[in-house]
Write an enzyme that holds these catalytic residues in place. Structure first.
Site, PDB file in Angstrom:
ATOM      1  N   PRO A  81       0.825  -1.216   0.000  1.00  0.00           N
ATOM      2  CA  PRO A  81       0.000   0.000   0.000  1.00  0.00           C
ATOM      3  C   PRO A  81       0.854   1.259   0.000  1.00  0.00           C
ATOM      4  O   PRO A  81       1.841   1.368   0.727  1.00  0.00           O
ATOM      5  CB  PRO A  81      -0.800  -0.132   1.298  1.00  0.00           C
ATOM      6  CG  PRO A  81      -0.928  -1.601   1.483  1.00  0.00           C
ATOM      7  CD  PRO A  81       0.376  -2.172   1.006  1.00  0.00           C
ATOM      8  N   CYS A  82       0.475   2.209  -0.846  1.00  0.00           N
ATOM      9  CA  CYS A  82       1.356   3.332  -1.126  1.00  0.00           C
ATOM     10  C   CYS A  82       1.086   4.571  -0.291  1.00  0.00           C
ATOM     11  O   CYS A  82       1.811   5.543  -0.373  1.00  0.00           O
ATOM     12  CB  CYS A  82       1.256   3.708  -2.608  1.00  0.00           C
ATOM     13  SG  CYS A  82      -0.375   4.295  -3.102  1.00  0.00           S
ATOM     14  N   GLN A  83       0.038   4.551   0.561  1.00  0.00           N
ATOM     15  CA  GLN A  83      -0.313   5.799   1.247  1.00  0.00           C
ATOM     16  C   GLN A  83       0.838   6.371   2.062  1.00  0.00           C
ATOM     17  O   GLN A  83       1.041   7.578   2.112  1.00  0.00           O
ATOM     18  CB  GLN A  83      -1.517   5.572   2.178  1.00  0.00           C
ATOM     19  CG  GLN A  83      -2.799   5.261   1.443  1.00  0.00           C
ATOM     20  CD  GLN A  83      -3.031   3.767   1.298  1.00  0.00           C
ATOM     21  OE1 GLN A  83      -2.082   2.983   1.203  1.00  0.00           O
ATOM     22  NE2 GLN A  83      -4.281   3.364   1.271  1.00  0.00           N
ATOM     23  N   TYR A  85       3.910   6.275   1.445  1.00  0.00           N
ATOM     24  CA  TYR A  85       4.981   6.795   0.612  1.00  0.00           C
ATOM     25  C   TYR A  85       4.555   8.004  -0.216  1.00  0.00           C
ATOM     26  O   TYR A  85       5.376   8.686  -0.793  1.00  0.00           O
ATOM     27  CB  TYR A  85       5.463   5.729  -0.381  1.00  0.00           C
ATOM     28  CG  TYR A  85       5.797   4.392   0.211  1.00  0.00           C
ATOM     29  CD1 TYR A  85       6.342   4.278   1.487  1.00  0.00           C
ATOM     30  CD2 TYR A  85       5.574   3.233  -0.514  1.00  0.00           C
ATOM     31  CE1 TYR A  85       6.653   3.037   2.004  1.00  0.00           C
ATOM     32  CE2 TYR A  85       5.897   1.989   0.007  1.00  0.00           C
ATOM     33  CZ  TYR A  85       6.433   1.894   1.270  1.00  0.00           C
ATOM     34  OH  TYR A  85       6.748   0.680   1.781  1.00  0.00           O
ATOM     35  N   SER A  86       3.264   8.232  -0.316  1.00  0.00           N
ATOM     36  CA  SER A  86       2.759   9.194  -1.288  1.00  0.00           C
ATOM     37  C   SER A  86       3.139  10.627  -0.953  1.00  0.00           C
ATOM     38  O   SER A  86       3.179  11.020   0.209  1.00  0.00           O
ATOM     39  CB  SER A  86       1.237   9.093  -1.382  1.00  0.00           C
ATOM     40  OG  SER A  86       0.715  10.083  -2.228  1.00  0.00           O
TER      41      SER A  86
END
Length: 376
Positions: A81-83, A85-86
């Site tokens: 899940p990228c949240q 890193y965003s």
């Protein structure tokens, strides 16, 4: 040659769809999102969906589910899940529990010992601790015997009608060379796929309208629309637009193609934007242009945050239009609420990008096999 794959953090299965287009058999997908799991099951009938937290997925379960013993899997793919890193998450950091989910990916790499690995993530991963996350991923994989290279891939360079940047890690433990896909679209190559190429054949709908499955407005033209209508698609699902309030409809009426919040009369602007500099928020309340590329499709195609207004109609793009801009073919039907559907679309790897990654790995496998034969 049977090429097999397991997709961790699979979501609706965009990367899986791309790998299948490249000739891989996707055997299983793992994710916690129930609606995405239903979509995955419906669109990947040969794969098994495992719906649970990745930390609860055991190697024994993967072996039993797929029938593939450790060391025999071709590719283990996934995008944690990228949240965390965003660039949209200003609290991002390695302390965020979502930022260490890649350790679960590494645990499964160690247990399954795939020949190849693929990891995908957002550009923001580079800025965590000055690149700490990227260095950690490569160092940990190297300890497990994998050589890994990462590269930023631009989705529009692979036929996706959208400006989208993703960091893709590709690696193997078999001593094969590593390279990333070469662009097929752009200057001196095939022309970029425009928004009109992508959604110009879909029927007009009103703000907030959901007519259920509908036909097409016109015959397919261009390679992308023919691709989208593959598998004899005659109807379109998920062509449903969110219901925007009266004030937003009034605002949109003032925005021309290529325009933005700057075209909205001052008295109609949201309070916060009345104080904004005209150089700020370049994409907010943006209207798409037929001959351009979409901005990055996010999990909410919210006109307040990006250029998600239809080129001609005074509404936000529908789920199906967002899916087309993510290069999903029309046979790919999304389950769950409309909100769930937008999340599935926005979180996905565009299938055409996944296909390019899969084709490149397949080529590397074939080249490596030919080299071994020649050396014997």
């Amino acid at each position: 040659m049977t090429l097999t794959a397991i997709d961790l953090f699979c979501g609706a299965g965009g990367l899986s769809a791309g790998l299948e287009m490249a000739g891989f058999r996707v055997l299983a997908g793992v994710d916690l999102f129930e609606a995405a799991g239903k979509t995955f099951e419906d669109t990947h009938p040969e794969a098994r969906f495992i719906g649970k937290p990745i930390e609860d997925v055991t190697i024994e379960e993967l072996v039993e589910t797929t029938g593939v013993q450790p060391g025999k899997l071709t590719v283990l793919a996934g995008g944690p899940p990228c949240q965390a890193y965003s660039v949209y998450n200003h609290q991002r950091g390695m302390h965020d529990e979502r930022a260490v989910l890649f350790k679960q990916y590494l645990r499964i790499v160690e247990g399954m010992q795939p020949e190849w690995i693929v990891m995908e993530n957002v550009m923001g991963i580079y800025s965590i601790g000055g690149g700490e996350a990227v260095r950690a991923i490569k160092a940990e994989l190297r300890k497990l015997g994998y050589e890994v290279e990462e590269q930023v891939l631009k989705a529009e360079e692979f036929g996706v009608p959208q400006e989208r940047r993703r960091v893709v890690f590709i690696g193997n433990r078999i001593g094969a060379p590593i390279r990333h896909p070469e662009p097929t679209h752009g200057e001196g190559l095939e022309p970029f796929t425009t928004i009109k190429d992508a959604i110009g054949d879909l029927v007009a709908i009103e703000n907030g309208e959901d007519r259920g499955p509908v036909g097409y407005a016109k015959p397919a033209w261009g390679d992308f629309q023919k691709y989208a209508r593959s598998k004899a698609s005659r109807t379109v699902h998920n062509h449903s637009a969110p219901k925007l309030g009266k004030i937003n409809v009034e605002r949109m009426a003032h925005i021309p193609p290529g325009g933005s919040w700057r075209d909205i009369p001052f008295d109609l602007l949201p309070a916060g934007m009345k104080r904004a500099k005209r150089s700020d928020h370049t994409k907010r309340y943006g209207r798409m242009t037929w001959n351009g590329l979409s901005c990055t499709v996010l999990t909410k195609c919210d006109v307040h945050w990006g250029a998600y207004i239809h080129p001609e109609q005074d509404r936000a793009i529908s789920v199906r239009e967002a899916a087309r801009l993510q290069a999903f073919p029309d046979w790919f039907e999304f389950s769950g609420s409309r909100t769930d559907q937008y999340v599935q679309v926005g979180n996905a790897v565009p299938p055409l990008l996944g296909r390019a990654i899969g084709q490149t790995i397949r080529q590397l496998i074939e080249e490596s096999s030919r080299s071994k034969i020649a050396a014997e």
